[in-house]
Scaffold this motif. Structure first.
Motif, mmCIF file in Angstrom:
data_model
loop_
_atom_site.group_PDB
_atom_site.id
_atom_site.type_symbol
_atom_site.label_atom_id
_atom_site.label_comp_id
_atom_site.label_asym_id
_atom_site.label_seq_id
_atom_site.Cartn_x
_atom_site.Cartn_y
_atom_site.Cartn_z
ATOM 1 N N UNK A 210 0.823 -1.199 0.000
ATOM 2 C CA UNK A 210 0.000 0.000 0.000
ATOM 3 C C UNK A 210 0.862 1.256 0.000
ATOM 4 N N UNK A 211 1.935 1.248 0.795
ATOM 5 C CA UNK A 211 2.814 2.408 0.849
ATOM 6 C C UNK A 211 3.429 2.721 -0.503
ATOM 7 N N UNK A 212 3.799 1.676 -1.254
ATOM 8 C CA UNK A 212 4.351 1.887 -2.588
ATOM 9 C C UNK A 212 3.330 2.570 -3.491
ATOM 10 N N UNK A 213 2.071 2.144 -3.381
ATOM 11 C CA UNK A 213 1.021 2.754 -4.196
ATOM 12 C C UNK A 213 0.861 4.225 -3.853
ATOM 13 N N UNK A 214 0.810 4.548 -2.554
ATOM 14 C CA UNK A 214 0.670 5.952 -2.154
ATOM 15 C C UNK A 214 1.876 6.773 -2.616
ATOM 16 N N UNK B 240 -5.261 -1.773 -6.098
ATOM 17 C CA UNK B 240 -5.899 -2.741 -5.216
ATOM 18 C C UNK B 240 -7.143 -2.125 -4.575
ATOM 19 N N UNK B 241 -7.986 -2.995 -4.085
ATOM 20 C CA UNK B 241 -9.284 -2.565 -3.567
ATOM 21 C C UNK B 241 -9.146 -1.593 -2.397
ATOM 22 N N UNK B 242 -8.102 -1.795 -1.564
ATOM 23 C CA UNK B 242 -7.947 -0.981 -0.355
ATOM 24 C C UNK B 242 -7.593 0.471 -0.657
ATOM 25 N N UNK B 243 -6.957 0.730 -1.796
ATOM 26 C CA UNK B 243 -6.577 2.107 -2.137
ATOM 27 C C UNK B 243 -7.450 2.693 -3.235
ATOM 28 N N UNK B 244 -8.417 1.933 -3.731
ATOM 29 C CA UNK B 244 -9.246 2.371 -4.855
ATOM 30 C C UNK B 244 -10.003 3.657 -4.545
ATOM 31 N N UNK C 50 2.410 -0.421 -17.772
ATOM 32 C CA UNK C 50 3.588 -0.128 -16.950
ATOM 33 C C UNK C 50 3.213 -0.304 -15.487
ATOM 34 N N UNK C 51 4.040 -1.042 -14.753
ATOM 35 C CA UNK C 51 3.835 -1.132 -13.315
ATOM 36 C C UNK C 51 4.109 0.235 -12.699
ATOM 37 N N UNK C 52 3.406 0.539 -11.625
ATOM 38 C CA UNK C 52 3.570 1.849 -10.998
ATOM 39 C C UNK C 52 5.014 2.083 -10.578
ATOM 40 N N UNK C 53 5.683 1.009 -10.110
ATOM 41 C CA UNK C 53 7.058 1.167 -9.644
ATOM 42 C C UNK C 53 8.082 0.970 -10.760
ATOM 43 N N UNK D 67 8.517 2.744 9.538
ATOM 44 C CA UNK D 67 8.442 2.752 8.083
ATOM 45 C C UNK D 67 7.314 1.818 7.631
ATOM 46 N N UNK D 68 6.134 2.390 7.397
ATOM 47 C CA UNK D 68 4.975 1.589 7.000
ATOM 48 C C UNK D 68 4.056 2.458 6.155
ATOM 49 N N UNK D 69 2.970 1.878 5.663
ATOM 50 C CA UNK D 69 2.125 2.580 4.695
ATOM 51 C C UNK D 69 1.535 3.894 5.205
ATOM 52 N N UNK D 70 1.149 4.051 6.495
ATOM 53 C CA UNK D 70 0.626 5.355 6.912
ATOM 54 C C UNK D 70 1.600 6.513 6.713
#
Length: 390
Positions: free
Chosen positions: A139-143, A165-169, A198-201, A324-327
């Motif tokens: 999730x952190x990578x997506x943000x 993913x559904x959690x960040x949609x 293309x992958x986001x990363x 170091x986590x998604x929040x």
């Protein structure tokens, strides 16, 4: 790299690996050094030596070994991925992003690779075409890398479909503008027809991301007004400042033992007049029932249903203190104040030695001065917290 009759490599590996797994890196190094003192020796032992010295903070020496490994065995994709993380940690983005592509050649990451029967976008203009950009990791990578989606749309001139993913949609969809992307779909569903992906990363590699390009527009995410109102009412009676806390990451993360703490270790942060808000999720959230003495801690964990709730809380709180986590990345994307507790050798995205980060303005990094020394991190943060509360 070998000459004459070599050492019994399997036996040495069997002896060294348990030391590495136990974090006894100096012992592993001492055991390996005699076999490599001449500057030659089996590549397998050099790889183990790199694994022993990197956690000790000897990054330049680690890089030299990894460069040698890649030069002698360019088909060793795990070695190339290890080198990529070292290069990125050192801020050498251009080559680092190229080598980072080898993440998909590892046994434990092949399951997350999207088997897409379309070419990968390489940063070129493709007007009139459709580009699918999809998330791939945490999730952190997506943000963190969501900031690059509008850059990709501008560069490509394409219709951009974002798949997350559904959690960040919900967050991505609600913060969308016509300049960001044209359509959004949830991972697992069938996207509309597209010409390239293309992958986001992989966007940093495709677009040649440099340190000077960061941070771009910040904030690039915002909280939902309805959730904000709900949480304003919930938190209205609590004394300020409000400091949100996250002390542990996802237990299944490969590096979790290096980055996570117990809530009891945050005892030096307790201050009269400061209200701490636990937004910890997962097994560690139960620790909030027994906060350190003198810490006024309100646990919100059970009330947080999704990242929309977390975003609203972070938008109201005066500060987030977190491992170091998604929040951390969500707060950074929201443009909120964040203090991050980092291990001695952190994840590549935090670079080396800096107390700030090019990714997020207003974020401060508190690093272990030596491996495992969270006490010094707490002391430094406690002193800053006094100034912050004043």
């Amino acid at each position: 790299m070998t000459s004459g009759i070599g050492p019994d490599v399997p036996a040495i590996e069997r002896a060294a690996r348990p030391l590495l797994a136990a974090g006894r890196f100096e012992e592993a190094e001492a055991m390996l050094n005699p076999y490599l003192a001449s500057g030659s020796g089996p590549l397998a032992l050099w790889k183990l030596l790199a694994s022993a010295i990197r956690p000790q903070g000897r990054i330049a020496q680690t890089r030299a070994i990894q460069e040698m490994l890649v030069a002698h065995a360019p088909g060793d994709f795990a070695a190339r991925f290890d080198l990529s993380e070292t290069l990125l940690l050192m801020g050498e983005f251009e080559r680092g992003w190229r080598e980072y592509h080898y993440r998909y050649s590892l046994s434990h990451t092949t399951v997350i690779e999207r088997k897409v029967q379309r070419p990968r976008w390489a940063g070129q203009p493709i007007p009139g075409k459709t580009l699918l950009i999809h998330d791939e990791q945490g999730f952190g990578d997506t943000f963190q890398f969501m900031r690059m989606v509008p850059w990709a749309k501008q560069r490509s001139g394409a219709q951009v479909v974002l798949q997350v993913n559904e959690q960040t949609l919900s967050l991505a969809q609600r913060n969308r503008s016509s300049e960001d992307f044209d359509e959004i779909v949830v991972r697992g569903s069938l996207p509309p027809a597209f010409d390239m992906h293309c992958e986001m990363m992989s966007l940093p590699m495709a677009m040649g991301l440099k340190l000077a390009d960061l941070p771009g527009r910040v904030p690039y995410l915002g909280a939902d007004p309805q959730r904000l109102e709900k949480w304003r009412q919930r938190l209205a009676g609590l004394p300020r400042p409000l400091v949100a806390l996250v002390w542990a990451g996802r237990p299944t993360h490969f590096n979790d033992a290096n980055r996570s703490l117990a809530l009891a270790q945050l005892a030096p942060l307790a201050r009269p007049g400061i209200t701490f808000l636990s937004i910890q999720k997962g097994p560690a959230e139960a620790e909030a029932a027994n906060p350190p003495r003198g810490m006024s801690l309100v646990s919100l964990s059970d009330e947080i249903q999704d990242f929309e709730d977390t975003a609203a809380i972070l938008s109201i709180a005066d500060l987030l203190i977190s491992v170091d986590s998604s929040p951390v990345h969500l707060a950074g994307a929201l443009g909120r104040p964040v203090w991050v507790m980092l291990p001695f050798v952190p994840d590549w995205r935090w670079l080396l030695e800096r107390t700030d980060t090019p990714w997020y303005p207003g974020m401060r990094l508190f690093r272990q001065p030596v491996r495992g020394d969270w006490g010094s991190v707490m002391a430094a943060m406690a002193a800053e917290l006094d100034r912050f509360a004043a």
